[in-house]
Design an enzyme around this catalytic site. Structure first.
Site, PDB file in Angstrom:
ATOM      1  CD  GLU A 544      17.649  -1.070  -7.792  1.00  0.00           C
ATOM      2  OE1 GLU A 544      18.865  -0.842  -7.880  1.00  0.00           O
ATOM      3  OE2 GLU A 544      16.777  -0.187  -7.706  1.00  0.00           O
ATOM      4  CG  ASN A 603      13.565   0.958  -7.076  1.00  0.00           C
ATOM      5  OD1 ASN A 603      14.429   1.584  -6.492  1.00  0.00           O
ATOM      6  ND2 ASN A 603      13.854   0.098  -8.064  1.00  0.00           N
ATOM      7  CD  GLU A 635      17.111  -0.219  -4.221  1.00  0.00           C
ATOM      8  OE1 GLU A 635      16.899   0.770  -4.956  1.00  0.00           O
ATOM      9  OE2 GLU A 635      17.896  -1.127  -4.511  1.00  0.00           O
ATOM     10  CD  GLU A 722      22.015   2.784  -6.945  1.00  0.00           C
ATOM     11  OE1 GLU A 722      21.450   1.913  -7.629  1.00  0.00           O
ATOM     12  OE2 GLU A 722      21.379   3.691  -6.380  1.00  0.00           O
TER      13      GLU A 722
HETATM   14  P1  C2E Z   1      17.510   3.329  -9.017  1.00  0.00           P
HETATM   15  O1  C2E Z   1      16.569   2.630  -8.106  1.00  0.00           O
HETATM   16  O2  C2E Z   1      18.538   4.152  -8.423  1.00  0.00           O
HETATM   17  O3  C2E Z   1      18.055   2.274 -10.002  1.00  0.00           O
HETATM   18  C1  C2E Z   1      19.305   2.251 -10.469  1.00  0.00           C
HETATM   19  C2  C2E Z   1      19.407   2.830 -11.806  1.00  0.00           C
HETATM   20  O4  C2E Z   1      20.793   3.028 -12.139  1.00  0.00           O
HETATM   21  C3  C2E Z   1      18.848   1.902 -12.890  1.00  0.00           C
HETATM   22  O5  C2E Z   1      18.309   2.696 -13.883  1.00  0.00           O
HETATM   23  C4  C2E Z   1      20.078   1.287 -13.475  1.00  0.00           C
HETATM   24  O6  C2E Z   1      19.917   0.846 -14.813  1.00  0.00           O
HETATM   25  C5  C2E Z   1      21.071   2.378 -13.398  1.00  0.00           C
HETATM   26  N1  C2E Z   1      22.465   1.891 -13.372  1.00  0.00           N
HETATM   27  C6  C2E Z   1      22.957   0.765 -12.760  1.00  0.00           C
HETATM   28  N2  C2E Z   1      24.300   0.647 -12.974  1.00  0.00           N
HETATM   29  C7  C2E Z   1      24.684   1.695 -13.740  1.00  0.00           C
HETATM   30  C8  C2E Z   1      25.916   2.124 -14.260  1.00  0.00           C
HETATM   31  O7  C2E Z   1      26.981   1.511 -14.086  1.00  0.00           O
HETATM   32  N3  C2E Z   1      25.988   3.242 -14.964  1.00  0.00           N
HETATM   33  C9  C2E Z   1      24.818   3.972 -15.172  1.00  0.00           C
HETATM   34  N4  C2E Z   1      24.918   5.068 -15.902  1.00  0.00           N
HETATM   35  N5  C2E Z   1      23.619   3.609 -14.718  1.00  0.00           N
HETATM   36  C10 C2E Z   1      23.550   2.458 -13.994  1.00  0.00           C
HETATM   37  P2  C2E Z   1      16.910   2.435 -14.420  1.00  0.00           P
HETATM   38  O8  C2E Z   1      16.633   0.976 -14.483  1.00  0.00           O
HETATM   39  O9  C2E Z   1      16.784   3.226 -15.654  1.00  0.00           O
HETATM   40  O10 C2E Z   1      15.993   3.010 -13.319  1.00  0.00           O
HETATM   41  C11 C2E Z   1      15.987   4.349 -13.048  1.00  0.00           C
HETATM   42  C12 C2E Z   1      15.211   4.654 -11.805  1.00  0.00           C
HETATM   43  O11 C2E Z   1      13.860   4.348 -12.061  1.00  0.00           O
HETATM   44  C13 C2E Z   1      15.543   3.786 -10.641  1.00  0.00           C
HETATM   45  O12 C2E Z   1      16.653   4.246  -9.986  1.00  0.00           O
HETATM   46  C14 C2E Z   1      14.312   3.850  -9.814  1.00  0.00           C
HETATM   47  O13 C2E Z   1      14.357   4.960  -9.007  1.00  0.00           O
HETATM   48  C15 C2E Z   1      13.263   3.982 -10.848  1.00  0.00           C
HETATM   49  N6  C2E Z   1      12.623   2.707 -11.083  1.00  0.00           N
HETATM   50  C16 C2E Z   1      12.914   1.714 -11.931  1.00  0.00           C
HETATM   51  N7  C2E Z   1      12.015   0.726 -11.792  1.00  0.00           N
HETATM   52  C17 C2E Z   1      11.145   1.079 -10.844  1.00  0.00           C
HETATM   53  C18 C2E Z   1      10.009   0.477 -10.265  1.00  0.00           C
HETATM   54  O14 C2E Z   1       9.613  -0.651 -10.555  1.00  0.00           O
HETATM   55  N8  C2E Z   1       9.358   1.185  -9.288  1.00  0.00           N
HETATM   56  C19 C2E Z   1       9.785   2.418  -8.888  1.00  0.00           C
HETATM   57  N9  C2E Z   1       9.115   3.034  -7.959  1.00  0.00           N
HETATM   58  N10 C2E Z   1      10.824   3.017  -9.424  1.00  0.00           N
HETATM   59  C20 C2E Z   1      11.523   2.343 -10.379  1.00  0.00           C
HETATM   60 MG    MG Z   2      19.612   4.264  -7.096  1.00  0.00          MG
HETATM   61 MG    MG Z   3      16.623   1.660  -6.742  1.00  0.00          MG
END
Ligand code: C2E
Ligand code: MG
Ligand code: MG
Length: 764
Positions: A544, A603, A635, A722
């Protein structure tokens, strides 16, 4: 008798001279004409006096001739005066000269009569009736031409006066009567003296009366009378009330307006007016001031009217008061207009609440006046108000605003004020003891009845700022209450949000993110991190793409600290397009390296659906980089899908037809997840393991989770879990039938190079 007449004549002569003096002093437009008339009259009287006194026949002949001639001149002057007085313009210069010539000839003939005695002769005789010795006059035929000429002039003057009298207005008749009546009497008496051959011509005495009457009427009485009449009719028509009192406090005049105001009849009993004056004096301790002004309010016919009252003493030339006057100026219209203008300048036209500027001004006054009262600045905002306008029309939007305004007025407490600050933003300053948040929420809930659509819910957020420093600007207080609404707490459906200082920090943070964003994007500060997607067999399936901000000063910033901010401001579309491009490029890179089986999920934010042509963008990306669309997965969080489902479905199905995989992110975090599956043919469900962790009853959650996985499989949808962190979780989920995982158990999101180093180094 003769002596007495002479004395009276002498006295009258003095009177005429007195009139001359008055006429010269008065400097009227008629002065010259009157003076000429008086001069001719004086000559006539002097000549007649000398005629009566002289014993010498020749002298008597001369003086009598002079007397008759001066009568000519007197009548000519009378005619001239009448023409001027009656403003008769048909008397041309030629006619005037003709009369003048005739009078001159007549004068010459009369004065020359001493030699020929053709006009008249004199004889000394004793009057039979009185026994008086006198000059008896016998007239020759030519004299009657003179007499005819005189009567002609007199008749002309009379005719002009009579014509004017008939034609002119009632007020002007008096002006002509004062001249006409004495003139007729004089002429009548003169005719009488002539016909009776009385030794003395009494008409000459009355001539003096005529002169005095003309002087008095034309110079004093008539102008003054006319002035009075004119002034009174002007004052009568005034929209202002006028009350005149004499020094004894008796009302001597009240115009129509004043009478109407005090409910008295004009010219009737003025007791009420005198009572008003008396009371005013008592209230002002008999006020000796010369003039004064104040305001009074009267209610006439149930209508409130405002008056500006002026009191003025009236004084004569010597400074002695001879009365006083009250002027009541009706200012109702002006005050009404002023109030109206003031209202428009301070109130919102639609809702009738205070407008922004006036609300803050009023709030400041209240806060300064009672700084010790504990107060709140409350702000309300109708969520998605624009949508109400778009969906139900502006008229409905206006109705919602008007109702919201009236609901805000639920409290009529002292010092509680409300204002409309912006389109759908209202503010209220209220004391702590009078603020009832539950009631406020309940009231705003009443707006729903306006909209007959159960699918659309009107939501009103209420932001509250506790005022600690009353000297702060109300604008700042309002901004803070508003900040509470716009804070994440406010956004997530909390009806009443209290401001706290962290919100300000949050706001500052948001501002700095927005202001730095463009520059950061250009500079390449945003990077794509990849988090592996692993199959139940432990094999890497893909990754992802997750954005990270490598800030030069703050270091690595996580999405939680900037995604929601850039999303709110709409900048997310720029970031997303950037990441999608990086992901597509990386897929081409991998494809070139023979790693075609790997996919990358990107995303897509809710805003992207509105501002980006997703179909065009994704298909162009696939073509540009020559990648298979089923490697670039899309996504979308289920909360995004929940709003405007139809529009989303249309785009998504087209993308699916093209070959892209649609993944529903964070499945289970919303409220209508299952329901949604009916409509959307997703390829993958991403369930967050948090779904398990947060529930108290683990057993029940497990049943639900396994049912969801089962149901998805039966619908032909793959499931990715996830957030997996432990081996046990993987075991349990594998048992439930889940085939793919993403989580820290395998790896955190890592930079692309690191990802490749870890997972792809052994591969070709
Ligand atoms: P998401 O799309 O649901 O992404 C998954 C998030 O869960 C990611 O956080 C990831 O680091 C985190 N995660 C994965 N495995 C684990 C785990 O085992 N434990 C825990 N506690 N967390 C885990 P991240 O990277 O901080 O991203 C947060 C949200 O930010 C994403 O949720 C997504 O909705 C948004 N996001 C990140 N990058 C982009 C982007 O380029 N564009 C858009 N539109 N949204 C983004
Ligand atoms: Mg997610
Ligand atoms: Mg996502």
């Amino acid at each position: 008798m003769k002596t007495m007449f002479i004395m009276v004549l002498a006295m009258f002569l003095a009177g005429v001279i007195g009139c001359c003096v008055v006429t010269v002093r008065k400097k009227s437009e008629y002065s010259a004409a009157i003076l000429r008339l008086l001069a001719a009259g004086s000559v006539a009287m002097a000549a007649y006096l000398l005629f009566l006194l002289t014993e010498n026949r020749t002298a008597a002949m001369f003086f009598d001739g002079l007397y008759f001639a001066s009568i000519d001149w007197m009548l000519l002057c009378m005619l001239a005066f009448v023409l001027r007085y009656t403003n008769t313009r048909s008397y041309t210069k030629f006619i005037r000269n003709l009369f003048l010539l005739a009078v001159c000839i007549d004068t010459l003939v009369l004065l020359c009569n001493v030699g020929g005695e053709k006009m008249f002769t004199l004889e000394r005789g004793i009057h039979a009736g009185t026994g008086m010795s006198y000059w008896s006059v016998s007239f020759g035929r030519p004299f009657y031409y003179h007499l005819g000429f005189c009567y002609g002039m007199a008749s002309l003057a009379l005719a002009i006066l009579l014509a004017k009298l008939v034609k002119s207005s009632r007020r002007y008749r008096k002006m002509y009567l004062y001249t006409l009546i004495p003139f007729v009497v004089v002429l009548g008496l003169n005719a009488f003296c002539h016909t009776t051959k009385y030794p003395v011509d009494f008409s000459l005495l009355l001539y003096v009366l005529l002169a005095v009457s003309i002087c008095y009427s034309s110079l004093y009485a008539v102008p003054r009378g006319l002035l009075e009449d004119t002034l009174i009719s002007v004052v009568e028509d005034f929209s202002n009330g006028i009350l005149c009192f004499d020094v004894r406090g008796k009302c001597i005049y009240a115009n129509e307006k004043a009478c109407e105001l005090f409910g008295v009849e004009q010219g009737g009993d003025y007791a009420a007016l005198e009572q008003y004056d008396k009371k005013w004096r008592e209230d002002n301790c008999g006020d000796p001031a010369e003039s004064r002004e104040w305001e009074e309010t009267y209610t006439t016919a149930g209508e409130e009217r405002f008056y500006n009252v002026g009191y003025q003493q009236l004084k004569d030339e010597r400074g002695d008061a001879f009365g006083y006057v009250f002027r009541l100026t009706d200012r109702t219209e002006a005050i009404r207009r002023f109030r109206e203008e003031q209202y428009l300048a301070t109130h919102d036209r639609l809702t009738g609440l205070y407008n922004r500027e006036y609300f803050f001004q009023k709030a400041e006054q209240i806060l300064r006046r009672k700084p010790d009262t504990e107060r709140y600045m409350v702000c309300t905002n109708i969520r998605n108000f624009k949508l109400i306008n778009d969906l139900f029309g502006e008229e409905m939007g206006d109705r919602v605003l008007v109702d919201q305004a009236s609901l805000l007025k639920f409290s009529n407490y002292e010092d509680c004020i409300q204002g409309r600050i912006g389109a759908d933003k209202f503010a209220m300053l209220v004391s702590k003891e009078n603020f009832n948040p539950e009631l406020a929420v309940k009231n705003t809930g009443k707006l729903q009845y306006l909209i007959n659509d159960s699918n659309y819910k009107i939501q009103v957020s209420i932001g509250v700022y506790r005022i600690e420093d009353p000297n702060e600007s109300p604008q700042v207080m309002y901004d803070r209450a508003n900040m509470a609404i716009e804070s994440p707490q406010g956004e997530y459906n909390k009806a009443v949000v209290y401001y706290d200082s962290r919100m300000l920090e949050q706001l500052m943070h948001e501002k700095s993110v927005v202001s730095e964003f463009e520059h950061a994007l250009e500079e390449g500060q945003f990077q794509m991190y990849l988090q592996p997607l692993v199959g139940a067999d432990g094999e890497l399936k893909g990754a992802e793409a997750l954005a990270r901000w490598k800030h030069p000063a703050q270091g690595l910033i996580q999405p939680i600290d900037f995604i929601s901010v850039v999303e709110k401001s709409g900048l997310i579309i720029r970031l997303d397009e950037y990441i999608w491009e990086l992901a597509a490029r990386k897929l081409r890179d991998w494809k070139e390296r023979g790693l075609e089986e790997l996919s990358i999920s990107v995303n897509v934010s809710g805003k992207d659906f509105y501002y980006v042509d997703l179909y065009k963008t994704f298909t162009e990306l696939a073509e540009k980089y020559g990648i298979s669309p089923d490697r670039l997965n899309i996504e979308i969080t289920e909360t995004v899908l929940m709003t405007d489902l139809e529009m989303h479905l249309e785009v998504l199905s087209r993308l699916q037809e093209y070959g892209f995989c649609i993944e529903i992110d964070d499945f289970g975090s919303g409220y209508s997840s299952l329901n949604m599956l009916k409509d959307i043919r997703a390829d993958v469900l991403k369930i967050d393991v948090l779904f398990l962790r947060e529930t108290e009853n683990k057993e029940r959650s497990r049943v639900i989770l396994s049912s969801v996985i089962d149901m998805a499989k039966r619908l032909g949808i793959s499931v990715i879990t996830e957030g997996v962190e432990t081996k046990e979780q993987i075991q349990m989920l594998t048992d439930m039938g889940c085939e793919m995982f993403q989580g820290f158990y395998f790896s955190q999101p890592v930079p692309v190079e690191k990802f490749e180093e870890i997972y792809l180094s052994g591969r070709p």
